[in-house]
Scaffold this active site. Structure first.
Site, PDB file in Angstrom:
ATOM      1  NE  ARG A 147      -3.670   3.403  -0.712  1.00  0.00           N
ATOM      2  CZ  ARG A 147      -4.701   4.249  -0.683  1.00  0.00           C
ATOM      3  NH1 ARG A 147      -4.483   5.554  -0.555  1.00  0.00           N
ATOM      4  NH2 ARG A 147      -5.937   3.832  -0.804  1.00  0.00           N
ATOM      5  CE1 TYR A 159     -12.990   8.153   0.187  1.00  0.00           C
ATOM      6  CE2 TYR A 159     -10.812   8.328   1.181  1.00  0.00           C
ATOM      7  CZ  TYR A 159     -11.716   8.668   0.184  1.00  0.00           C
ATOM      8  OH  TYR A 159     -11.336   9.514  -0.814  1.00  0.00           O
ATOM      9  CG  ASP A 209      -4.058   7.209   2.636  1.00  0.00           C
ATOM     10  OD1 ASP A 209      -4.061   7.928   3.655  1.00  0.00           O
ATOM     11  OD2 ASP A 209      -4.451   7.603   1.515  1.00  0.00           O
ATOM     12  CG  HIS A 211      -7.833   7.618   3.866  1.00  0.00           C
ATOM     13  ND1 HIS A 211      -7.634   8.327   2.703  1.00  0.00           N
ATOM     14  CD2 HIS A 211      -7.749   6.310   3.527  1.00  0.00           C
ATOM     15  CE1 HIS A 211      -7.463   7.479   1.704  1.00  0.00           C
ATOM     16  NE2 HIS A 211      -7.519   6.247   2.174  1.00  0.00           N
ATOM     17  CD  GLU A 235      -1.295   8.822   1.437  1.00  0.00           C
ATOM     18  OE1 GLU A 235      -0.616   7.909   0.902  1.00  0.00           O
ATOM     19  OE2 GLU A 235      -2.276   9.333   0.883  1.00  0.00           O
ATOM     20  CD  GLU A 261      -4.697  12.310  -0.055  1.00  0.00           C
ATOM     21  OE1 GLU A 261      -3.886  11.428  -0.354  1.00  0.00           O
ATOM     22  OE2 GLU A 261      -5.912  12.103   0.069  1.00  0.00           O
ATOM     23  NE  ARG A 282       0.045  11.057  -0.229  1.00  0.00           N
ATOM     24  CZ  ARG A 282      -0.307  10.596  -1.434  1.00  0.00           C
ATOM     25  NH1 ARG A 282       0.616  10.236  -2.304  1.00  0.00           N
ATOM     26  NH2 ARG A 282      -1.586  10.483  -1.758  1.00  0.00           N
ATOM     27  CD  GLU A 338      -2.252   7.967  -4.756  1.00  0.00           C
ATOM     28  OE1 GLU A 338      -2.136   9.189  -4.508  1.00  0.00           O
ATOM     29  OE2 GLU A 338      -3.141   7.256  -4.285  1.00  0.00           O
ATOM     30  CD1 TRP A 401     -13.769  12.543   6.002  1.00  0.00           C
ATOM     31  CD2 TRP A 401     -12.579  11.651   4.371  1.00  0.00           C
ATOM     32  NE1 TRP A 401     -13.945  13.316   4.910  1.00  0.00           N
ATOM     33  CE2 TRP A 401     -13.212  12.803   3.886  1.00  0.00           C
ATOM     34  CE3 TRP A 401     -11.746  10.904   3.504  1.00  0.00           C
ATOM     35  CZ2 TRP A 401     -13.056  13.245   2.577  1.00  0.00           C
ATOM     36  CZ3 TRP A 401     -11.606  11.343   2.214  1.00  0.00           C
ATOM     37  CH2 TRP A 401     -12.260  12.510   1.749  1.00  0.00           C
TER      38      TRP A 401
HETATM   39  O1  KDG Z   1     -10.479  12.904  -3.659  1.00  0.00           O
HETATM   40  C1  KDG Z   1      -9.852  12.299  -2.574  1.00  0.00           C
HETATM   41  C2  KDG Z   1      -9.003  11.138  -3.021  1.00  0.00           C
HETATM   42  O2  KDG Z   1      -8.176  11.494  -4.076  1.00  0.00           O
HETATM   43  C3  KDG Z   1      -8.136  10.624  -1.905  1.00  0.00           C
HETATM   44  O3  KDG Z   1      -8.916  10.286  -0.810  1.00  0.00           O
HETATM   45  C4  KDG Z   1      -7.342   9.422  -2.343  1.00  0.00           C
HETATM   46  O4  KDG Z   1      -6.226   9.386  -0.230  1.00  0.00           O
HETATM   47  C5  KDG Z   1      -6.192   9.194  -1.428  1.00  0.00           C
HETATM   48  C6  KDG Z   1      -4.939   8.772  -2.024  1.00  0.00           C
HETATM   49  O5  KDG Z   1      -3.974   8.669  -1.284  1.00  0.00           O
HETATM   50  O6  KDG Z   1      -4.926   8.546  -3.226  1.00  0.00           O
HETATM   51 MG    MG Z   2      -4.219   9.530   0.598  1.00  0.00          MG
END
Ligand code: KDG
Ligand code: MG
Length: 401
Positions: A147, A159, A209, A211, A235, A261, A282, A338, A401
């Site tokens: 990634r 972030y 990612d 986010h 992602e 996620e 995910r 991951e 985010w």
């Molecule tokens: O708690 C939130 C994180 O696990 C997350 O933001 C991490 O986006 C993330 C990832 O893809 O691992």
């Molecule tokens: Mg993520």
């Protein structure tokens, strides 16, 4: 056999984790991860006050029935706190079932569908050279999927990017705030992938990612601009509440999409999967109702040619990772897992038998999940309040985010 005792262990060996231990009348115990980053104590209270009293005296062999009982019996369905609590119970029951059978859990799930679980690591850097050397360090360790997250010039607090040896998404007790610029980001990222491809060639699997930070049309533009670099997935390009956003992105780009996620139920992704609006799902064990419910999600995904790509950040404990690996090994539509190694203190508190070798993780061959929690060591690391950060646009508007 009956469930005789249950307890919640909250500890912070490097970061916060919530763990459930179930003990049976036969002296066998099982563990489940119940960590919900930044909301740990809500799950601990839900388990202690509302779930544990229902478990005492139940037959631990009845995994599906217990799942349905906790899900339907509460009346209030879904939601991250409820589903994380149910996940912890479910995971601990699978652990117990494996120990009773004398088999690793993947055998109970149908046995191996592959020899190992392909993983991806997280590369980032404060400069392009730093990023390239971070990618290189993964390649040198055998990773075939990486990634790639990059600092955007002028925006140092993005972030998901960290120069710390162990990634930590929740740093401060109260949320910190970072400033985000979509125009700067969209202008910068394609050049980063161009450079990474130039350096590492066309076959290393690359992921990115977002986010949840873009609007659908911005994400469509990003997906299109990244097409020459053939990503394995983009992602969380947009928040997943408005799922038509994924259809819009799909209409514009062949860059594969991954999401899930933050999902905790099959109903969060049923439409995305059924309409083939995503390529990878995910969701993971701890936040999506445990092995039992995640298996249901993955089976639905298999019908619609969607592969799995379970979340595996450091805020999921080694108990969750162990459970995820058993499922990853068994299912037919596994994609990628991951993997972010935990801090040494975390690994000590959660002794586990899974191991990394040459781009793959291998679950433990011990009966059950092959993971435990050392409770007396855990007691040396008390809970510390920690929160995820928030983002604002340059004018101060609170942003996704
Ligand atoms: O708690 C939130 C994180 O696990 C997350 O933001 C991490 O986006 C993330 C990832 O893809 O691992
Ligand atoms: Mg993520």
């Amino acid at each position: 056999m009956r469930i005789e005792a249950a307890r919640v262990i909250v500890c912070s060996p490097g970061r916060n984790f919530v763990t459930l231990r179930l003990e049976t009348s036969d002296g066998i115990s099982g563990v489940g991860d119940a960590t919900l980053n930044g909301r740990e104590l809500a799950v601990a209270a839900y388990l202690e006050k509302h779930v544990i009293p229902l478990l005492i005296g139940r037959d631990p062999a009845r995994i599906e029935d217990t799942w349905q009982y906790l899900y339907k019996g509460a009346y209030w369905r879904r939601g991250p706190v409820t589903m994380t609590a149910i996940a912890a119970v479910d995971t601990a029951l699978w652990d117990i079932k494996g120990k009773v059978a004398g088999l690793p859990v993947y055998q109970l799930l149908g046995g191996r569908s592959r020899s190992g679980v392909s993983v991806y690591g997280h590369a980032n850097g404060s400069s392009l050279d730093g990023l390239l050397s971070s990618v290189s360090s993964f390649v040198d360790r055998g990773y075939r999927a990486v990634r790639v997250q990059a600092f955007v010039p002028g925006f140092p607090d993005i972030y998901g990017i960290s120069s710390a040896p162990v990634y930590e998404p929740a740093s401060a007790a109260l949320p910190t705030e970072a400033v985000w610029s979509t125009p700067e980001y969209l202008a910068h990222i394609p050049s980063v992938f161009a450079r990474v491809r130039e350096e590492f060639g066309p076959t290393l699997r690359l992921l990115h990612d977002v986010h949840h930070r873009l609007t659908p049309i911005e994400a469509a533009r990003l997906g299109k601009s990244l097409e020459p670099y053939a990503l394995t997935w983009l992602e969380d390009p947009v928040p997943a509440e408005l799922q038509d956003g994924y259809r819009l992105i799909r209409q514009h780009t062949t860059t594969p999409l991954a999401v899930g996620e933050v999902f905790n139920s099959i109903w969060d992704c049923e439409r995305l999967i059924r309409e083939q609006l995503i390529d990878y799902i995910r969701a993971t064990v701890v936040h999506a109702g445990g092995i039992t419910h995640l298996r249901r999600i993955f089976d639905l995904a298999a019908l619609h040619h969607v592969r799995t790509g379970s979340h595996g950040a450091t805020d999921l404990s080694p108990v969750c990772m162990s459970a995820a690996l058993h499922l990853d090994l068994a299912i037919p539509n596994f994609g990628l897992q991951e993997y972010m190694p935990h801090a040494p203190a975390t690994d000590e508190v959660f002794p586990h038998g899974y191991r990394y070798a040459d781009g793959y993780l291998h679950p433990s061959e011990e009966p059950g999940l092959g993971v435990d929690i050392d409770e007396s060591l855990a007691a040396k690391y008390p809970y510390r309040p920690a929160s995820l950060p928030v983002n604002r646009l340059e004018d101060g508007t609170l942003h996704d985010w």
